[in-house]
Design a protein around this motif. Structure first.
Motif, PDB file in Angstrom:
ATOM      1  N   ALA A  31     -58.377  72.962  18.271  1.00 42.64           N
ATOM      2  CA  ALA A  31     -57.307  71.988  18.523  1.00 42.64           C
ATOM      3  C   ALA A  31     -56.053  72.347  17.716  1.00 42.64           C
ATOM      4  O   ALA A  31     -54.914  72.262  18.224  1.00 42.64           O
ATOM      5  N   SER A  32     -56.245  72.754  16.473  1.00 41.69           N
ATOM      6  CA  SER A  32     -55.112  73.150  15.644  1.00 41.69           C
ATOM      7  C   SER A  32     -54.399  74.356  16.231  1.00 41.69           C
ATOM      8  O   SER A  32     -53.164  74.432  16.231  1.00 41.69           O
ATOM      9  N   TYR A  33     -55.151  75.308  16.784  1.00 41.81           N
ATOM     10  CA  TYR A  33     -54.527  76.503  17.379  1.00 41.81           C
ATOM     11  C   TYR A  33     -53.719  76.138  18.623  1.00 41.81           C
ATOM     12  O   TYR A  33     -52.567  76.581  18.790  1.00 41.81           O
ATOM     13  N   ILE A  34     -54.302  75.325  19.524  1.00 45.89           N
ATOM     14  CA  ILE A  34     -53.600  74.966  20.763  1.00 45.89           C
ATOM     15  C   ILE A  34     -52.317  74.198  20.446  1.00 45.89           C
ATOM     16  O   ILE A  34     -51.251  74.437  21.046  1.00 45.89           O
ATOM     17  N   VAL A  35     -52.410  73.284  19.488  1.00 45.73           N
ATOM     18  CA  VAL A  35     -51.205  72.536  19.097  1.00 45.73           C
ATOM     19  C   VAL A  35     -50.165  73.483  18.522  1.00 45.73           C
ATOM     20  O   VAL A  35     -48.958  73.367  18.777  1.00 45.73           O
ATOM     21  N   GLY A  36     -50.596  74.479  17.743  1.00 44.01           N
ATOM     22  CA  GLY A  36     -49.681  75.434  17.153  1.00 44.01           C
ATOM     23  C   GLY A  36     -48.937  76.266  18.173  1.00 44.01           C
ATOM     24  O   GLY A  36     -47.762  76.620  17.978  1.00 44.01           O
ATOM     25  N   THR A  37     -49.587  76.594  19.292  1.00 39.56           N
ATOM     26  CA  THR A  37     -48.897  77.388  20.327  1.00 39.56           C
ATOM     27  C   THR A  37     -47.811  76.580  21.021  1.00 39.56           C
ATOM     28  O   THR A  37     -46.850  77.148  21.565  1.00 39.56           O
ATOM     29  N   ILE A  38     -47.942  75.253  21.022  1.00 34.85           N
ATOM     30  CA  ILE A  38     -46.960  74.399  21.691  1.00 34.85           C
ATOM     31  C   ILE A  38     -45.779  74.089  20.776  1.00 34.85           C
ATOM     32  O   ILE A  38     -44.643  73.935  21.232  1.00 34.85           O
ATOM     33  N   MET A  39     -46.040  74.034  19.515  1.00 35.83           N
ATOM     34  CA  MET A  39     -44.980  73.675  18.562  1.00 35.83           C
ATOM     35  C   MET A  39     -43.887  74.751  18.527  1.00 35.83           C
ATOM     36  O   MET A  39     -44.162  75.937  18.721  1.00 35.83           O
ATOM     37  N   PRO A  40     -42.642  74.341  18.278  1.00 37.69           N
ATOM     38  CA  PRO A  40     -41.565  75.344  18.160  1.00 37.69           C
ATOM     39  C   PRO A  40     -41.826  76.288  16.993  1.00 37.69           C
ATOM     40  O   PRO A  40     -42.366  75.902  15.956  1.00 37.69           O
ATOM     41  N   ILE A  59     -57.716  81.574  25.053  1.00 41.29           N
ATOM     42  CA  ILE A  59     -57.138  82.109  23.812  1.00 41.29           C
ATOM     43  C   ILE A  59     -56.448  83.439  24.073  1.00 41.29           C
ATOM     44  O   ILE A  59     -55.359  83.710  23.538  1.00 41.29           O
ATOM     45  N   THR A  60     -57.048  84.280  24.915  1.00 42.80           N
ATOM     46  CA  THR A  60     -56.408  85.559  25.251  1.00 42.80           C
ATOM     47  C   THR A  60     -55.053  85.333  25.922  1.00 42.80           C
ATOM     48  O   THR A  60     -54.040  85.989  25.577  1.00 42.80           O
ATOM     49  N   ALA A  61     -55.006  84.411  26.886  1.00 48.25           N
ATOM     50  CA  ALA A  61     -53.755  84.152  27.605  1.00 48.25           C
ATOM     51  C   ALA A  61     -52.703  83.537  26.686  1.00 48.25           C
ATOM     52  O   ALA A  61     -51.515  83.903  26.748  1.00 48.25           O
ATOM     53  N   THR A  62     -53.118  82.631  25.828  1.00 42.31           N
ATOM     54  CA  THR A  62     -52.137  81.951  24.981  1.00 42.31           C
ATOM     55  C   THR A  62     -51.590  82.864  23.892  1.00 42.31           C
ATOM     56  O   THR A  62     -50.374  82.898  23.648  1.00 42.31           O
ATOM     57  N   VAL A  63     -52.461  83.604  23.232  1.00 41.14           N
ATOM     58  CA  VAL A  63     -51.970  84.470  22.162  1.00 41.14           C
ATOM     59  C   VAL A  63     -51.141  85.613  22.728  1.00 41.14           C
ATOM     60  O   VAL A  63     -50.180  86.091  22.110  1.00 41.14           O
ATOM     61  N   GLY A  64     -51.498  86.059  23.950  1.00 43.41           N
ATOM     62  CA  GLY A  64     -50.720  87.116  24.588  1.00 43.41           C
ATOM     63  C   GLY A  64     -49.400  86.641  25.135  1.00 43.41           C
ATOM     64  O   GLY A  64     -48.524  87.466  25.458  1.00 43.41           O
ATOM     65  N   SER A  65     -49.225  85.333  25.265  1.00 41.98           N
ATOM     66  CA  SER A  65     -47.962  84.776  25.771  1.00 41.98           C
ATOM     67  C   SER A  65     -47.021  84.347  24.657  1.00 41.98           C
ATOM     68  O   SER A  65     -45.863  84.004  24.930  1.00 41.98           O
ATOM     69  N   CYS A  66     -47.529  84.316  23.414  1.00 44.70           N
ATOM     70  CA  CYS A  66     -46.730  83.772  22.321  1.00 44.70           C
ATOM     71  C   CYS A  66     -46.365  84.786  21.247  1.00 44.70           C
ATOM     72  O   CYS A  66     -45.367  84.603  20.544  1.00 44.70           O
ATOM     73  N   VAL A  67     -47.151  85.802  21.086  1.00 43.65           N
ATOM     74  CA  VAL A  67     -46.988  86.710  19.957  1.00 43.65           C
ATOM     75  C   VAL A  67     -46.751  88.127  20.476  1.00 43.65           C
ATOM     76  O   VAL A  67     -47.459  88.595  21.380  1.00 43.65           O
ATOM     77  N   VAL A  68     -45.770  88.776  19.885  1.00 46.61           N
ATOM     78  CA  VAL A  68     -45.486  90.167  20.258  1.00 46.61           C
ATOM     79  C   VAL A  68     -46.453  91.088  19.529  1.00 46.61           C
ATOM     80  O   VAL A  68     -47.162  90.683  18.602  1.00 46.61           O
ATOM     81  N   LYS A  89     -42.998  86.911  11.874  1.00 46.46           N
ATOM     82  CA  LYS A  89     -44.341  87.496  12.039  1.00 46.46           C
ATOM     83  C   LYS A  89     -44.697  87.729  13.498  1.00 46.46           C
ATOM     84  O   LYS A  89     -45.835  88.110  13.806  1.00 46.46           O
ATOM     85  N   GLY A  90     -43.734  87.490  14.417  1.00 45.99           N
ATOM     86  CA  GLY A  90     -43.943  87.833  15.815  1.00 45.99           C
ATOM     87  C   GLY A  90     -44.278  86.701  16.734  1.00 45.99           C
ATOM     88  O   GLY A  90     -44.529  86.923  17.923  1.00 45.99           O
ATOM     89  N   PHE A  91     -44.313  85.454  16.269  1.00 49.35           N
ATOM     90  CA  PHE A  91     -44.640  84.307  17.116  1.00 49.35           C
ATOM     91  C   PHE A  91     -43.355  83.661  17.621  1.00 49.35           C
ATOM     92  O   PHE A  91     -42.499  83.261  16.839  1.00 49.35           O
ATOM     93  N   PHE A  92     -43.218  83.537  18.967  1.00 37.69           N
ATOM     94  CA  PHE A  92     -42.026  82.955  19.576  1.00 37.69           C
ATOM     95  C   PHE A  92     -42.364  81.850  20.572  1.00 37.69           C
ATOM     96  O   PHE A  92     -41.569  81.545  21.451  1.00 37.69           O
ATOM     97  N   SER A  93     -43.558  81.266  20.467  1.00 42.34           N
ATOM     98  CA  SER A  93     -44.033  80.258  21.418  1.00 42.34           C
ATOM     99  C   SER A  93     -44.159  80.901  22.803  1.00 42.34           C
ATOM    100  O   SER A  93     -44.059  82.121  22.954  1.00 42.34           O
ATOM    101  N   TYR A  94     -44.376  80.089  23.842  1.00 39.62           N
ATOM    102  CA  TYR A  94     -44.670  80.636  25.168  1.00 39.62           C
ATOM    103  C   TYR A  94     -43.422  81.272  25.775  1.00 39.62           C
ATOM    104  O   TYR A  94     -42.390  80.620  25.944  1.00 39.62           O
ATOM    105  N   LYS A  95     -43.529  82.562  26.115  1.00 39.66           N
ATOM    106  CA  LYS A  95     -42.447  83.292  26.747  1.00 39.66           C
ATOM    107  C   LYS A  95     -43.037  84.135  27.878  1.00 39.66           C
ATOM    108  O   LYS A  95     -44.022  84.871  27.681  1.00 39.66           O
ATOM    109  N   ALA A  96     -42.421  84.028  29.068  1.00 34.62           N
ATOM    110  CA  ALA A  96     -42.898  84.801  30.206  1.00 34.62           C
ATOM    111  C   ALA A  96     -42.750  86.295  29.961  1.00 34.62           C
ATOM    112  O   ALA A  96     -43.595  87.104  30.389  1.00 34.62           O
ATOM    113  N   GLU A  97     -41.670  86.683  29.250  1.00 29.29           N
ATOM    114  CA  GLU A  97     -41.454  88.102  28.981  1.00 29.29           C
ATOM    115  C   GLU A  97     -42.551  88.665  28.081  1.00 29.29           C
ATOM    116  O   GLU A  97     -43.023  89.792  28.266  1.00 29.29           O
ATOM    117  N   ILE A  98     -42.942  87.875  27.081  1.00 28.62           N
ATOM    118  CA  ILE A  98     -44.018  88.325  26.185  1.00 28.62           C
ATOM    119  C   ILE A  98     -45.320  88.476  26.967  1.00 28.62           C
ATOM    120  O   ILE A  98     -46.065  89.448  26.799  1.00 28.62           O
TER     121      ILE A  98
END
Length: 1025
Positions: A292-301, A383-392, A309-318
């Motif tokens: 739950a903490s991880y999912i909330v973290g991906t949504i937060m700005p 988790i694969t889809a979310t981390v691959g959409s948020c972090v370079v 450290k490479g986290f930019f939240s959800y980006k289609a380009e990433i």
């Protein structure tokens, strides 16, 4: 109570046993059942409240009941047994008793009487049992959500890309899903006990493959303890380094923390399953909170620190850039990433491995395992889809690497340039320490509250390590208790109400500690991947094999499986093993083959009704039926022997000789005739398994067939006409010579000869073996001896009471075996001779049997000498003729000798001896009287010899006497004498005279004499078609 007449109008219900309906339905409580309906065991009566004797419509027949099929019993009440067929069908006035299965009460010794309730001990404590949620689903999910999820999944996504990582996850889940279906099918095909994966495979495929995979799977679980513990130690070490706390260096810190951790886990596991299960629930809650903490973290700005450290939240380009692979390192490849990820999907058997601690394994294992696979697969994909959409993939972590206005946009490399960050320098130099390609703690960095992810890592690694630390000893304990391998029984001892394998816990601890020393997660993970894949391959093959054999015993209540999918998954697992690490695959398969060979060689005394047994039956049946389509050909002739041994242990020499020319070549069947009437005792004597056990103990490849008949000849006729299956049926009858024919009753001796005539009538070849010391080694007090052999009687006058067969919870039957005496045919014969007297052409059987003997090592150095009759003036010519014929048969016999002196008259003293031998069987009649009284003699005394009979067969009589003289001259020191047996014509040669021929022919010879007569059809040919 009087019996009602058949035509009276009576109410049948009043004559039924006075039993409550709940008892008839098998649902009554144990106390009430015991009062109303006693167990069946005395063979003579049923005890009920209605009456004490069988009257009217009362019956011993019992309604269906659980106890009749169970191998165990409930504490505190007597186990009921189904009445035997003899109790239902036999004559109640018969004094003989059938073999019965003795019943005992739990905790009672044999012969003890039942005690009063107040005198009985307290029931044993009930061990801890788990349902499908806590025992299987949570346990499997925790084992699947291991160290790879938190510490390597984001790195695998960076290497393989989101697309291929999904493929890796789905391929792993497909393998584990199909394996889960196969496991569910096997687990629902009967009651599952402790031992988990080993129990499932061994009881399905048998001890040969089950034992080897049990060792491999237990070892893989022990290594998995090290893998998860190292993952935990890595996290702790990284936290310590962030706070500048270092004990020695990173590698040694991992080793120290790992050893301390696995020691603590050992203490928890040894505290008992209840404490271990409570700890697992706690770990599960921690992991869910971390998710739950991880999912909330991906949504937060994203904050500046996280962006650095490479986290930019959800980006289609990433997502688009990370969707494709970006292999880095010399060993980076699809299957390289698969080998690292696959252990994270291998926790599906965590619930099955503690099958002995589940309330209802048949329900819990399928439901909990399949749901665990589904939920964990979805979590991996998310988790694969979310981390691959948020972090370079690459980031420096430095806040000074923002993209300044003076920096040309062309000089900025990478996707972060679009978001105002310039990581070009670290990217080009390969010094980036953050991003999913470099930072293993990416999930912690992304989460809303990093300590929760750390707690999740602790929970996932420790729970998986704890599950493997419990699974490995449980599997190994079951393997030890089956006694398949030496030197490991020490670790099978259990302690406490849960039968905890404390010794196996310590062994697992030592193995795990050894692998913790490696201290490198990416090195340990591929090692166990092959072992898990090997286990999964065999589980799927077990399901396929059990299905394809069409055994009636394969009736899994779980129907949602496919045998072809199981086979496909088994093949895929083997292929992936070699694609991952070919040398590790060879090691795993080599270990399986080594222990398979050991088990096949040792042949452990276990019988689990495996699918291998079912397939052996199918294979044998199909081949037997297939032989019906094949016509007999002389080139394929094999002497298939029916050996009249009586109990096989009574005539071992006869068996050993026949075994020399039938082992691995043709059929040998031991025949035994019991002539005491069709009582259960006689049937038990004839069909007792002890005869088969004795043959197996002597390593005889032979069948055994016992029959009960009114007389010996009738029983042998049953064997002659009914033995065998299709074309696999006897064609040669072997029996011992009846050396006491003169002292035994005439009827018995007459039956002996009539058996030979019956065999000839049925187109059998016949062999009679005579040894100077005799054949029967049974004790004189033994009651079960076939008449027709030396020491035999016309009937069995006494039959010892049949022993009580005691059954235990494993349904094993104690069998007391006869001793194994040594015979002359078991010894090496050295450079002796096998003398073959081919005096009459019987089709070649007289030559074929000695040739088959010389193919055995113990007879190989013997020289075969062939003697034939001939004329003095044509001696050399006849020798060349016979030698040429033998060469065409390719038998390898080089020594042929022509004996013209066999046609000479015997010495008078031997003739007088023969006449005295048959004197008591001759009728004192003149030739004229004998001629007139011949028909009545044939009807009243067919055994006796008239003067006319003697004169009519004088030439053959003199020849047998002369042949004995020749044998004494030429074959006194031979290892074996094989001679063509004379044939007595029915109605022409009295049986007493024929038996006298056989006696005088083989008299006073030191070597064994085998008299052979084929059925006058060729068994040898020199043609190729």
């Amino acid at each position: 109570m009087e019996l009602p007449a058949a035509n009276d109008n009576v109410n049948l219900s009043k004559y039924r046993p006075n039993l409550p309906l709940s008892v008839l339905n098998g649902t009554a409580p144990s106390e009430r059942f015991d009062e109303s309906y006693r167990h069946y065991g005395d063979g003579g009566s049923i005890t009920s409240r209605a009456s004490g004797a069988m009257t009217g419509y009362e019956t011993l027949d019992a309604p269906p009941h659980y106890d009749f099929y169970a191998n165990s019993q409930a504490w505190g009440r007597r186990r009921r047994s189904r009445p035997s067929l003899y109790q239902l069908h036999g004559n109640p006035e018969d004094d003989s008793r059938p073999p019965m299965y003795e019943e005992t009460t739990a905790g009672q010794m044999e012969g003890d009487t039942s005690e009063d309730d107040e005198d009985q001990k307290d029931p044993p404590p009930e061990p801890t049992r788990f349902g499908w949620v806590q025992g299987v689903m949570i346990r499997c999910m925790l084992n699947i959500w291991g160290v790879i999820l938190y510490l390597r999944l984001s790195w695998i996504t960076a290497q393989a890309g989101i697309g291929l990582t999904w493929l890796i996850i789905l391929l792993s889940s497909t393998i584990t899903g199909i394996t889960g279906l196969s496991t569910s099918a096997i687990a629902t095909n009967g009651r599952v006990k402790g031992g988990g994966t080993y129990f499932l495979i061994s009881r399905s495929l048998g001890p040969e493959l089950g034992g080897s995979i049990g060792l491999i799977f237990a070892f893989a679980n022990a290594v998995a303890v090290a893998m998860h513990t190292v993952g935990f130690a890595e996290t702790v070490t990284d936290l310590m380094r962030e706070h500048e706390a270092v004990m020695v260096d990173r590698t040694n810190d991992i080793r120290i923390i790992g050893i301390i951790t696995v020691t603590c886990l050992l203490g928890i596991s040894m505290a008992g399953m209840a404490w271990e299960s409570k700890a697992q629930v706690l770990f599960f809650l921690v992991i869910m909170v971390s998710f739950a903490s991880y999912i909330v973290g991906t949504i937060m700005p994203a904050s500046l620190e996280k962006q650095a450290k490479g986290f930019f939240s959800y980006k289609a380009e990433i997502f688009a850039v990370n969707f494709v692979p970006n292999w880095r390192g010399k060993e980076s490849s699809f299957f390289g990433m698969f080998s690292i990820f696959f252990p994270s999907a291998t926790g599906i058997l965590a619930g099955a491995n503690i099958s002995g601690d589940l309330k209802n394994p048949a329900v819990a294992i399928p439901r909990g395992t399949l749901l665990a696979i589904f939920f964990t697969t979805m979590s991996y994909l998310i988790i694969t889809a979310t981390v691959g959409s948020c972090v370079v993939r690459d980031a420096s972590g430095s806040l000074n690497d923002t993209l300044s206005a003076s920096t040309p946009i062309e000089s900025c490399v990478g996707l972060p340039c679009q978001y105002g960050w310039d990581f070009s320098e670290c990217f080009k130099n390969g010094t980036c320490v953050y991003g999913i390609s470099n930072y293993y703690q990416t999930l912690s960095m992304v989460s809303a509250f990093a300590p929760l992810i750390t707690a999740g890592i602790f929970g996932a690694t420790l729970s998986s390590a704890l599950a493997c630390l419990v699974s490995a000893p449980k599997v190994f304990q079951c393997l030890c208790k089956d006694h398949l391998y030496p030197l490991i029984g020490f670790f099978g001892k259990g302690y406490g109400k849960n039968d905890e394998p404390l010794r196996a816990y310590f062994l697992t601890y030592i193995i795990a500690a050894c692998f913790i020393i490696i201290a490198e997660l990416n090195t340990i993970a591929p090692i166990i991947s092959n072992f898990y894949l090997c286990s999964y391959s065999l589980i799927n093959f077990s399901c396929f094999h059990a299905s394809i054999t069409n055994s009636p015993g394969w009736r899994p209540s779980f129907r949602f499986y496919s045998k072809w999918l199981s086979l496909l998954c088994a093949v895929v697992c083997v292929v992936i093993m070699f694609l991952l690490t070919w040398w590790a695959a060879l090691i795993a398969i080599g270990v399986v083959l080594f222990f398979l060979g050991y088990t096949l060689y040792k042949k452990p005394d276990v019988n689990w009704g495996s699918s291998v047994q079912a397939s052996s039956y199918n294979l044998a049946l199909n081949h037997c039926v297939g032989l019906n389509l094949v016509e007999d050909h002389v080139k394929n002739y094999r002497p298939q022997c029916l050996v009249l041994t009586g109990p096989p242990s009574s005539r071992p020499a006869l068996l050993d000789l026949v075994n020399c020319f039938t082992k691995n070549l043709s059929l040998m069947m031991c025949g035994n005739v019991a002539t005491a009437g069709s009582s259960p005792s006689a049937l038990e004597k004839a069909s007792s398994n002890s005869h088969v056990y004795w043959l197996n103990q002597r390593k005889m490849k032979s069948f055994y067939r016992g029959v009960v008949a009114s007389d010996f000849r009738c029983g042998v006729n049953m064997l002659l006409q009914g033995a065998g299956l299709g074309r696999i049926k006897p064609n040669v009858l072997l029996m011992g010579f009846k050396k006491d024919w003169r002292s035994d009753s005439t009827q018995v001796s007459n039956n002996y000869v009539e058996i030979l005539h019956d065999a000839f009538d049925l187109q059998y070849g016949v062999c009679v073996l005579r040894m100077k010391e005799g054949l029967d080694v049974s004790n004189s007090s033994q009651s079960h001896v076939n008449q027709g052999f030396e020491g035999g009687r016309e009937s069995i006058s006494t039959i010892s009471p049949s022993p009580i067969i005691r059954t235990s919870t494993t349904s094993s039957v104690a069998v007391e075996l006869e001793p194994q005496p040594t015979t002359v045919f078991q010894k090496k014969q050295g450079k002796k001779t096998i003398d073959v007297y081919w005096l009459s052409d019987d089709g070649g059987l007289t030559l074929l049997l000695p040739y088959l003997l010389t193919r055995r090592k113990r007879w190989a150095r013997c020289k075969v000498r062939v003697f034939v009759g001939g004329e003095t003036d044509k001696r050399e010519e006849q020798k060349e003729e016979v030698l040429s014929l033998i060469k065409k048969f390719r038998l390898g016999f080089q020594d042929v000798e022509v004996l013209p002196d066999i046609y000479q008259n015997p010495q008078p003293v031997n003739v007088h001896h023969f006449e005295s031998m048959i004197s008591r069987f001759r009728l004192d009649q003149s030739p004229k009287q004998d001629s007139d009284a011949d028909p009545p003699r044939q009807q009243e005394a067919p055994w006796m010899i008239t003067h006319q009979d003697f004169e009519r067969n004088m030439a053959k009589t003199l020849r047998q006497i002369r042949l004995n003289e020749v044998l004494l001259d030429y074959s006194r020191d031979a290892a074996l004498v094989v001679i063509t047996m004379p044939v007595g014509r029915r109605g022409v040669c009295p049986n007493a005279l024929y038996l006298a021929w056989l006696d005088i022919l083989s008299r006073d010879l030191r070597p064994p004499v085998l008299m052979v007569r084929g059925n006058q059809e060729s068994v040898l040919t020199f043609y190729c078609q």
